[in-house]
Each structure stands twice: as structure tokens, then as C-alpha cells.
Design an enzyme around this catalytic site. Structure first.
Site, PDB file in Angstrom:
ATOM      1  N   HIS A  97       0.672  -1.133  -0.160  1.00 50.59           N
ATOM      2  CA  HIS A  97       0.071  -0.088  -0.004  1.00 50.59           C
ATOM      3  C   HIS A  97       0.985   1.192   0.011  1.00 50.59           C
ATOM      4  CE1 HIS A  97      -2.964   3.192   1.119  1.00 50.59           C
ATOM      5  NE2 HIS A  97      -3.840   2.275   0.771  1.00 50.59           N
ATOM      6  N   GLU A 153      -4.126   2.355  -7.408  1.00 52.50           N
ATOM      7  CA  GLU A 153      -4.524   3.222  -6.558  1.00 52.50           C
ATOM      8  C   GLU A 153      -3.544   4.437  -6.785  1.00 52.50           C
ATOM      9  OE1 GLU A 153      -6.794   1.758  -2.917  1.00 52.50           O
ATOM     10  OE2 GLU A 153      -4.578   1.690  -2.297  1.00 52.50           O
TER      11      GLU A 153
HETATM   12  C1  PEP Z   1      -6.925   3.373   0.041  1.00 48.86           C
HETATM   13  O1  PEP Z   1      -6.121   3.892   1.068  1.00 48.86           O
HETATM   14  O2  PEP Z   1      -6.658   2.355  -0.195  1.00 48.86           O
HETATM   15  C2  PEP Z   1      -7.837   4.037  -0.365  1.00 48.86           C
HETATM   16  C3  PEP Z   1      -8.454   3.850  -1.380  1.00 48.86           C
HETATM   17  O3  PEP Z   1      -8.179   5.262   0.513  1.00 48.86           O
HETATM   18  P1  PEP Z   1      -9.586   6.123  -0.022  1.00 48.86           P
HETATM   19  O4  PEP Z   1     -10.735   5.320  -0.092  1.00 48.86           O
HETATM   20  O5  PEP Z   1      -9.847   6.924   1.331  1.00 48.86           O
HETATM   21  O6  PEP Z   1      -9.109   7.276  -0.990  1.00 48.86           O
END
Ligand code: PEP
Length: 234
Positions: free
Chosen positions: A91, A160
Site C-alpha cells: 500500500h 491506486e
Molecule cells: C486506500 O487507501 O486504499 C484508499 C483507497 O483510500 P480512500 O478510499 O480513502 O481514498
């Protein structure tokens, strides 16, 4: 199956756990979706007392050794003993705050595959890479290095973008589609590609139409949001 991952990060309480367990008592359409809750370690052991079995459990991290004198750490062996099926690897918050690099992450993925726990590998570019048109180069480098010597494993890859996490800003649908297609081409054949970054009850449907699921942070611990999202899975 589309994945609905709920990363609680370093948040939560027994009260929140019980409220969210209550929301999930009603079965969802498990032919189409798989809901995975990834709470912090202390909440793992009581999980199945409160949650129905069709909600899956995951952890946010682990330490590579099986067991032994590593005070403060939690191994995959322990996670499996607590019925965790999934674990997050790489992550961006771990890459940024805990100095995990592509080599560390590659080793962790191999640990997961050896121990037969399903990894959710998180990748994503910074705002600088995004703005300078380097997104694909950067992602390709992460995928190549993170998955070095790992060929046809079943991996979930969460795309992400760092600039989208917790900001309320997301890439456009076209951008996500484009990155999804790109990652499908370069990732191992059986991989699932999911999207994470400011997913909420309003944009969630758009993302799950394109990707193989979503990973949520903030919305996953917001009772109103999770109620709406969960009921739309039924
Ligand atoms: C995450 O940290 O995996 C994430 C997607 O956070 P958020 O949904 O708060 O943007």
C-alpha cells in the site's frame, strides 16, 4: 467475482466493528461480489464472532518470518490461523511511511504465495508522475519489479493513484479504463485489477463496471456510505 475491499487503515473501534457487522448481516449477491474487510490487527480475532461467514477477512500487513522472537510483529501463519484469506501488500502508505520498496514488496508477495494467502498488491503513481505523463512507465516499473520471478500466480492488483487516495479526486472513467487495459496486458494472466482512490457511494458503480472491483479507505468506515454501497450489492 467483483472485489469490494474495505481497508480500515489505522481506524476503527469495537463500536464501528459491531455497526458494520450489523450492516453486513443481510447476505449480498455473492455470485457477483466478494466483500473483504481489512481491519487493523486487533480486530481480526473477533471478526467471525460478529460478521457472517460470507464476508471475507484480510489484513493490512504482515512480517515475513513465520514465528519467533520478533516482538510486535504478526506473521502470515498467525493471520491464517485467524482465517484471513487476503493481505494487502505495498500500500502506498507503507511505501511512503515505512520505507517499503519494490524489492521488499516482491519478497512479501513471494511469502504470500508460499503461505497460500491471497495478496492484494497496491500500485499507483504520484501526482508528479501523473502530471508529467509518466503514469504508465511508473506502473510498468512497479509491476515488473514487484512481480519479478512471479509468473502465473493469482494476484489482485489494486491500482491506486496516490493523488487520489483520501483526496476526493479521482481519475476520469476513460483514464481508469485505459490503465485497466494496460495493466491487464502486463500483469500475470489470472490477475484481477481493481481500482482504489476516493471511491464512494456515488462513483462506486462506475468503477466496478470497468474494473474487477474496488478498494475503499474512507468510505469503508463511514456508516452512511457503507450502508449505501452494501445495499447496492444485494
Ligand atoms: C486506500 O487507501 O486504499 C484508499 C483507497 O483510500 P480512500 O478510499 O480513502 O481514498
Amino acid at each position: 467475482l467483483k472485489i469490494i475491499g474495505c481497508n480500515w487503515k489505522m481506524n476503527g473501534s469495537l463500536d464501528l466493528l459491531q455497526k458494520i457487522a450489523h450492516i453486513t448481516q443481510k447476505p449480498y449477491d455473492d455470485k457477483n461480489f466478494e466483500v473483504i474487510i481489512l481491519p487493523s490487527y486487533p480486530f481480526l480475532s473477533g471478526f467471525y464472532r460478529d460478521f457472517p461467514k460470507y464476508v471475507k477477512l484480510g489484513a493490512q500487513d504482515f512480517y515475513k518470518q513465520k514465528n519467533g522472537a520478533f516482538t510486535g510483529e504478526v506473521s502470515l501463519e498467525i493471520l491464517k490461523n485467524l482465517s484471513c484469506e487476503y493481505v494487502l501488500v505495498g500500500h502506498s502508505e507503507r511505501r511512503i511511511h515505512f520505507q517499503e520498496n519494490n524489492q521488499t514488496i516482491n519478497a512479501k508477495l513471494k511469502n504470500c504465495l508460499e503461505e497460500k494467502i491471497k495478496p492484494i498488491l497496491c500500485i499507483g503513481e504520484s501526482i508528479d508522475h501523473y502530471q508529467s505523463g509518466q503514469t504508465k512507465n511508473f506502473l510498468e516499473q512497479q509491476v515488473t519489479q514487484n512481480l519479478a520471478d512471479i509468473e502465473d500466480a493469482q494476484i489482485v492488483i489494486a491500482y491506486e493513484p496516490i493523488w487520489s487516495i483520501g483526496t476526493g479526486v479521482t481519475p476520469s472513467i476513460n483514464e481508469i479504463q485505459n490503465i485497466y487495459d494496460f495493466l491487464k496486458d502486463i500483469a500475470p494472466a489470472n490477475s484481477k485489477i481493481i481500482y482504489g482512490g476516493s471511491v464512494n457511494s456515488s462513483n462506486f458503480k462506475d468503477f466496478i463496471q470497468i474494473a474487477d472491483g474496488v478498494l475503499m479507505g474512507g468510505s469503508s468506515i463511514d456508516i452512511a456510505e457503507i450502508t449505501k454501497i452494501y445495499s447496492s450489492l444485494q
